[in-house]
Design a protein around this motif. Structure first.
Motif, mmCIF file in Angstrom:
data_model
loop_
_atom_site.group_PDB
_atom_site.id
_atom_site.type_symbol
_atom_site.label_atom_id
_atom_site.label_comp_id
_atom_site.label_asym_id
_atom_site.label_seq_id
_atom_site.Cartn_x
_atom_site.Cartn_y
_atom_site.Cartn_z
ATOM 1 N N MET A 1 0.847 -1.179 0.000
ATOM 2 C CA MET A 1 0.000 0.000 0.000
ATOM 3 C C MET A 1 0.893 1.243 0.000
ATOM 4 S SD MET A 1 -2.872 0.945 2.824
ATOM 5 C CE MET A 1 -4.350 1.674 2.203
ATOM 6 N N GLU A 2 0.583 2.161 -0.887
ATOM 7 C CA GLU A 2 1.382 3.381 -1.005
ATOM 8 C C GLU A 2 1.296 4.241 0.254
ATOM 9 O OE1 GLU A 2 3.549 4.228 -3.411
ATOM 10 O OE2 GLU A 2 3.133 2.255 -4.226
ATOM 11 N N LEU A 3 0.161 4.202 0.935
ATOM 12 C CA LEU A 3 0.045 4.994 2.162
ATOM 13 C C LEU A 3 1.029 4.527 3.228
ATOM 14 C CD1 LEU A 3 -3.767 5.653 2.634
ATOM 15 C CD2 LEU A 3 -1.967 7.339 2.268
ATOM 16 N N ASP A 4 1.307 3.236 3.272
ATOM 17 C CA ASP A 4 2.279 2.726 4.243
ATOM 18 C C ASP A 4 3.643 3.373 4.012
ATOM 19 O OD1 ASP A 4 0.300 1.108 5.240
ATOM 20 O OD2 ASP A 4 1.007 -0.701 4.218
ATOM 21 N N ARG A 5 4.036 3.448 2.769
ATOM 22 C CA ARG A 5 5.318 4.053 2.433
ATOM 23 C C ARG A 5 5.306 5.553 2.762
ATOM 24 N NH1 ARG A 5 7.677 2.781 -3.333
ATOM 25 N NH2 ARG A 5 7.303 0.724 -2.511
ATOM 26 N N THR A 6 4.169 6.202 2.513
ATOM 27 C CA THR A 6 4.038 7.633 2.820
ATOM 28 C C THR A 6 4.174 7.869 4.318
ATOM 29 O OG1 THR A 6 2.639 7.995 0.896
ATOM 30 C CG2 THR A 6 2.513 9.632 2.655
ATOM 31 N N PHE A 7 3.430 7.092 5.123
ATOM 32 C CA PHE A 7 3.501 7.273 6.573
ATOM 33 C C PHE A 7 4.899 6.942 7.108
ATOM 34 C CE2 PHE A 7 -1.221 7.014 6.585
ATOM 35 C CZ PHE A 7 -1.445 8.240 7.188
ATOM 36 N N ALA A 8 5.515 5.912 6.572
ATOM 37 C CA ALA A 8 6.875 5.571 7.015
ATOM 38 C C ALA A 8 7.834 6.719 6.712
ATOM 39 C CB ALA A 8 7.343 4.284 6.346
ATOM 40 N N ALA A 9 7.685 7.329 5.545
ATOM 41 C CA ALA A 9 8.555 8.450 5.183
ATOM 42 C C ALA A 9 8.317 9.644 6.093
ATOM 43 C CB ALA A 9 8.324 8.838 3.724
ATOM 44 N N LEU A 10 7.073 9.887 6.454
ATOM 45 C CA LEU A 10 6.740 11.045 7.285
ATOM 46 C C LEU A 10 6.960 10.793 8.774
ATOM 47 C CD1 LEU A 10 3.495 12.216 5.465
ATOM 48 C CD2 LEU A 10 5.786 13.227 5.336
ATOM 49 N N ALA A 11 7.318 9.586 9.142
ATOM 50 C CA ALA A 11 7.516 9.252 10.560
ATOM 51 C C ALA A 11 8.785 9.878 11.134
ATOM 52 C CB ALA A 11 7.555 7.735 10.745
ATOM 53 N N THR A 14 13.232 14.660 10.659
ATOM 54 C CA THR A 14 14.081 15.335 9.671
ATOM 55 C C THR A 14 13.390 15.364 8.318
ATOM 56 O OG1 THR A 14 16.086 14.691 10.841
ATOM 57 C CG2 THR A 14 16.341 15.316 8.531
ATOM 58 N N ARG A 15 12.759 14.260 7.952
ATOM 59 C CA ARG A 15 12.048 14.229 6.669
ATOM 60 C C ARG A 15 10.848 15.166 6.697
ATOM 61 N NH1 ARG A 15 13.930 8.663 6.792
ATOM 62 N NH2 ARG A 15 12.000 7.890 7.714
ATOM 63 N N ARG A 16 10.141 15.234 7.833
ATOM 64 C CA ARG A 16 9.033 16.191 7.931
ATOM 65 C C ARG A 16 9.562 17.625 7.826
ATOM 66 N NH1 ARG A 16 7.602 12.798 12.085
ATOM 67 N NH2 ARG A 16 8.085 14.392 13.633
ATOM 68 N N GLY A 17 10.730 17.872 8.410
ATOM 69 C CA GLY A 17 11.343 19.194 8.291
ATOM 70 C C GLY A 17 11.669 19.532 6.846
ATOM 71 N N ALA A 18 12.158 18.562 6.112
ATOM 72 C CA ALA A 18 12.444 18.779 4.687
ATOM 73 C C ALA A 18 11.153 19.090 3.936
ATOM 74 C CB ALA A 18 13.136 17.549 4.092
ATOM 75 N N ILE A 19 10.096 18.346 4.219
ATOM 76 C CA ILE A 19 8.802 18.594 3.581
ATOM 77 C C ILE A 19 8.335 20.015 3.884
ATOM 78 C CG2 ILE A 19 6.340 17.975 3.632
ATOM 79 C CD1 ILE A 19 7.985 15.942 2.082
ATOM 80 N N GLU A 20 8.455 20.423 5.144
ATOM 81 C CA GLU A 20 8.027 21.772 5.522
ATOM 82 C C GLU A 20 8.815 22.837 4.762
ATOM 83 O OE1 GLU A 20 8.354 21.822 9.778
ATOM 84 O OE2 GLU A 20 6.700 20.394 9.999
ATOM 85 N N ARG A 21 10.121 22.642 4.607
ATOM 86 C CA ARG A 21 10.931 23.606 3.858
ATOM 87 C C ARG A 21 10.512 23.625 2.383
ATOM 88 N NH1 ARG A 21 13.058 23.850 8.218
ATOM 89 N NH2 ARG A 21 14.804 25.025 8.997
ATOM 90 N N LEU A 22 10.256 22.452 1.841
ATOM 91 C CA LEU A 22 9.904 22.357 0.423
ATOM 92 C C LEU A 22 8.514 22.905 0.122
ATOM 93 C CD1 LEU A 22 11.453 18.864 -0.343
ATOM 94 C CD2 LEU A 22 12.301 21.099 -1.115
ATOM 95 N N MET A 23 7.711 23.135 1.142
ATOM 96 C CA MET A 23 6.386 23.728 0.917
ATOM 97 C C MET A 23 6.512 25.152 0.384
ATOM 98 S SD MET A 23 3.761 22.589 3.863
ATOM 99 C CE MET A 23 4.512 21.569 5.104
#
Length: 113
Positions: A1-11, A14-23
């Motif tokens: 399931m793609e959502l599993d990979r999404t949640f694992a990435a957002l867990a 540091t990755r959430r920080g990168a996402i926030e910067r890329l917004m």
């Protein structure tokens, strides 16, 4: 399931920080690493996870193929939003049913003798 990979990435924070910067705008990997106070190899591993989850994409800028610019992929966030909306609808219904149950217990109808 793609959502599993999404949640694992957002867990990872540091990755959430990168996402926030890329917004706000695309960033080169080196600037993301500096902004998040991690080494370039660590940032590279985090970006690899985000790319594998389909959350970001990379683009090679100009004549220097070593410079990679990272940006968000909004379609993956749309899938996440749709799933979260479904969960929210479920819990809204469940909580409304619970509230109705509590109100019924709190104010029972008067019985006639």
């Amino acid at each position: 399931m793609e959502l599993d990979r999404t949640f694992a990435a957002l867990a990872d924070s540091t990755r959430r920080g990168a996402i926030e910067r890329l917004m706000s705008r695309p960033y080169p990997a080196g600037r993301l690493a500096a902004a998040l106070d991690v080494s370039p190899p660590v940032m590279s591993r985090h970006l690899r996870v985000l790319r594998a989850a389909g959350l970001v994409e990379e683009d090679h800028q100009g004549a220097d193929a070593r410079v990679r610019l990272y940006r968000l992929r909004p379609e993956r966030f749309g899938e996440l939003r749709r799933w979260l909306d479904e969960v929210e609808r479920y819990w809204t219904r469940e909580l409304a049913a619970f509230q109705a149950h509590v109100e019924k217990k709190r104010h029972p109808s008067k019985r006639r003798r």
